[in-house]
Write a protein that holds these residues in place. Structure first.
Motif, PDB file in Angstrom:
ATOM      1  N   GLU A 101       0.837  -1.173  -0.151  1.00  0.00           N
ATOM      2  CA  GLU A 101       0.116  -0.021   0.064  1.00  0.00           C
ATOM      3  C   GLU A 101       0.835   1.319   0.023  1.00  0.00           C
ATOM      4  N   ARG A 102       1.946   1.174   0.558  1.00  0.00           N
ATOM      5  CA  ARG A 102       2.758   2.421   0.794  1.00  0.00           C
ATOM      6  C   ARG A 102       3.576   2.866  -0.619  1.00  0.00           C
ATOM      7  N   ASN A 103       3.971   1.807  -1.227  1.00  0.00           N
ATOM      8  CA  ASN A 103       4.404   1.900  -2.570  1.00  0.00           C
ATOM      9  C   ASN A 103       3.256   2.350  -3.563  1.00  0.00           C
ATOM     10  N   GLU A 104       2.037   1.908  -3.433  1.00  0.00           N
ATOM     11  CA  GLU A 104       1.086   2.410  -4.232  1.00  0.00           C
ATOM     12  C   GLU A 104       0.900   3.914  -4.054  1.00  0.00           C
ATOM     13  N   MET A 105       1.059   4.282  -2.779  1.00  0.00           N
ATOM     14  CA  MET A 105       0.720   5.795  -2.330  1.00  0.00           C
ATOM     15  C   MET A 105       1.896   6.585  -2.749  1.00  0.00           C
ATOM     16  N   ALA A 143       3.112  -3.780  -7.272  1.00  0.00           N
ATOM     17  CA  ALA A 143       2.620  -4.944  -7.839  1.00  0.00           C
ATOM     18  C   ALA A 143       3.616  -6.198  -7.643  1.00  0.00           C
ATOM     19  N   ASP A 144       4.903  -6.027  -7.757  1.00  0.00           N
ATOM     20  CA  ASP A 144       5.548  -7.051  -7.658  1.00  0.00           C
ATOM     21  C   ASP A 144       5.714  -7.620  -6.269  1.00  0.00           C
ATOM     22  N   GLN A 145       5.547  -6.624  -5.058  1.00  0.00           N
ATOM     23  CA  GLN A 145       5.495  -7.222  -3.734  1.00  0.00           C
ATOM     24  C   GLN A 145       4.160  -7.936  -3.457  1.00  0.00           C
ATOM     25  N   GLN A 146       3.185  -7.321  -3.898  1.00  0.00           N
ATOM     26  CA  GLN A 146       1.753  -8.071  -3.859  1.00  0.00           C
ATOM     27  C   GLN A 146       1.969  -9.656  -4.593  1.00  0.00           C
ATOM     28  N   ALA A 191      -2.881  -4.791  -7.204  1.00  0.00           N
ATOM     29  CA  ALA A 191      -1.898  -3.531  -7.626  1.00  0.00           C
ATOM     30  C   ALA A 191      -1.583  -3.516  -8.929  1.00  0.00           C
ATOM     31  N   ARG A 192      -1.528  -4.579  -9.736  1.00  0.00           N
ATOM     32  CA  ARG A 192      -1.384  -4.749 -11.266  1.00  0.00           C
ATOM     33  C   ARG A 192      -2.314  -3.758 -11.836  1.00  0.00           C
ATOM     34  N   GLU A 193      -3.541  -3.980 -11.470  1.00  0.00           N
ATOM     35  CA  GLU A 193      -4.664  -2.868 -11.836  1.00  0.00           C
ATOM     36  C   GLU A 193      -4.393  -1.437 -11.801  1.00  0.00           C
ATOM     37  N   MET A 194      -3.998  -1.077 -10.422  1.00  0.00           N
ATOM     38  CA  MET A 194      -3.465   0.139 -10.341  1.00  0.00           C
ATOM     39  C   MET A 194      -2.325   0.602 -11.297  1.00  0.00           C
ATOM     40  N   VAL A 195      -1.405  -0.342 -11.751  1.00  0.00           N
ATOM     41  CA  VAL A 195      -0.344  -0.036 -12.650  1.00  0.00           C
ATOM     42  C   VAL A 195      -1.096   0.362 -13.979  1.00  0.00           C
ATOM     43  N   TYR A 227      -3.213  -5.096 -17.198  1.00  0.00           N
ATOM     44  CA  TYR A 227      -4.614  -5.191 -16.823  1.00  0.00           C
ATOM     45  C   TYR A 227      -4.792  -6.878 -17.251  1.00  0.00           C
ATOM     46  N   LYS A 228      -4.163  -7.318 -18.204  1.00  0.00           N
ATOM     47  CA  LYS A 228      -4.112  -9.065 -18.533  1.00  0.00           C
ATOM     48  C   LYS A 228      -3.627  -9.661 -17.243  1.00  0.00           C
ATOM     49  N   MET A 229      -2.352  -9.218 -16.917  1.00  0.00           N
ATOM     50  CA  MET A 229      -1.663 -10.030 -15.712  1.00  0.00           C
ATOM     51  C   MET A 229      -2.601  -9.652 -14.502  1.00  0.00           C
ATOM     52  N   ALA A 230      -3.283  -8.875 -14.311  1.00  0.00           N
ATOM     53  CA  ALA A 230      -4.024  -8.575 -13.091  1.00  0.00           C
ATOM     54  C   ALA A 230      -5.355  -9.549 -13.273  1.00  0.00           C
ATOM     55  N   LEU A 231      -5.774  -9.783 -14.427  1.00  0.00           N
ATOM     56  CA  LEU A 231      -7.000 -10.480 -14.782  1.00  0.00           C
ATOM     57  C   LEU A 231      -6.612 -11.993 -14.273  1.00  0.00           C
TER      58      LEU A 231
END
Length: 210
Positions: free
Chosen positions: A135-139, A161-164, A176-180, A197-201
């Motif tokens: 969450e911190r890296n997203e922020m 995303a890598d951390q998640q 997190a991939r979706e946020m990317v 998005y494909k990776m997130a799905l």
């Protein structure tokens, strides 16, 4: 949770007394086994304190899923929240600040988030800190985007995303991939966004957040 509702002692003790006893037992367990923290127990203890952690988390996740950035930016922690239960609210604020390109709010949210994380480190649930890094890296990524630093933003968001990916995604976690992908779309980089998005799905099949 059975410690709250054991019928054998329900007639002799109040809910608050059983809740206090449960908290004491959980604190003792986490002192003895500091690296064995059960997320469900963390939420159960949060519920004992008026459900504040769940309240803060649900409002943050709801705001992000609904893309209601103005509402999310104005959120405050539930009244009575312990310091280490406030981080979800400020995470939501930080995400909203990025979408609104409000660098000042992003910086403020990150400071408050860090206060919550510092408090969490001193709580019986300090081993949950690793999940807070996502969450911190997203922020950090959204803050950089708000400051017109697109490459720094993408780098931080990919790190999240890598951390998640490594830690595993919780049942109600925002991918997190979706946020990317969202970030790349806002930077007008649709081809790169599609890859994310494909990776997130793949990690969250059948998810729809349009």
């Amino acid at each position: 949770m059975s410690a709250f509702f054991d019928p054998s002692d329900a007639k002799d003790t109040t809910f608050q007394q059983r809740a206090d006893a449960y908290e004491a037992k959980m604190n003792a367990l986490h002192t003895a086994y500091p690296n064995d923290v059960d997320g469900a127990a963390f939420d159960a203890l949060a519920m004992k304190h008026g459900g504040n952690r769940l309240d803060n988390e649900v409002r943050a996740v709801y705001g992000i899923e609904m893309h209601d950035w103005k509402m999310l930016a104005a959120e405050t922690p539930a009244p009575g929240s312990k310091e280490y239960l406030k981080f979800d609210t400020y995470w939501g604020q930080g995400v909203a600040a990025g979408h609104l390109k409000d660098a000042k709010l992003a910086a403020s949210a990150l400071r408050e988030f860090d206060k919550g994380v510092d408090a969490l480190k001193k709580s019986p649930y300090a081993s949950r800190i690793s999940s807070m890094e996502v969450e911190r890296n997203e922020m950090v990524g959204w803050q950089a985007f708000g400051e017109n630093k697109p490459e720094e933003a993408v780098t931080a968001m990919r790190r999240a995303a890598d951390q998640q990916d490594e830690l595993g995604q919780g049942e109600v976690d925002i991918p997190a991939r979706e946020m990317v992908g969202d970030l790349l779309m806002m930077e007008e980089r649709p081809d790169e966004a599609l890859v994310e998005y494909k990776m997130a799905l793949k990690l969250s099949p059948n998810r729809l957040n349009g």
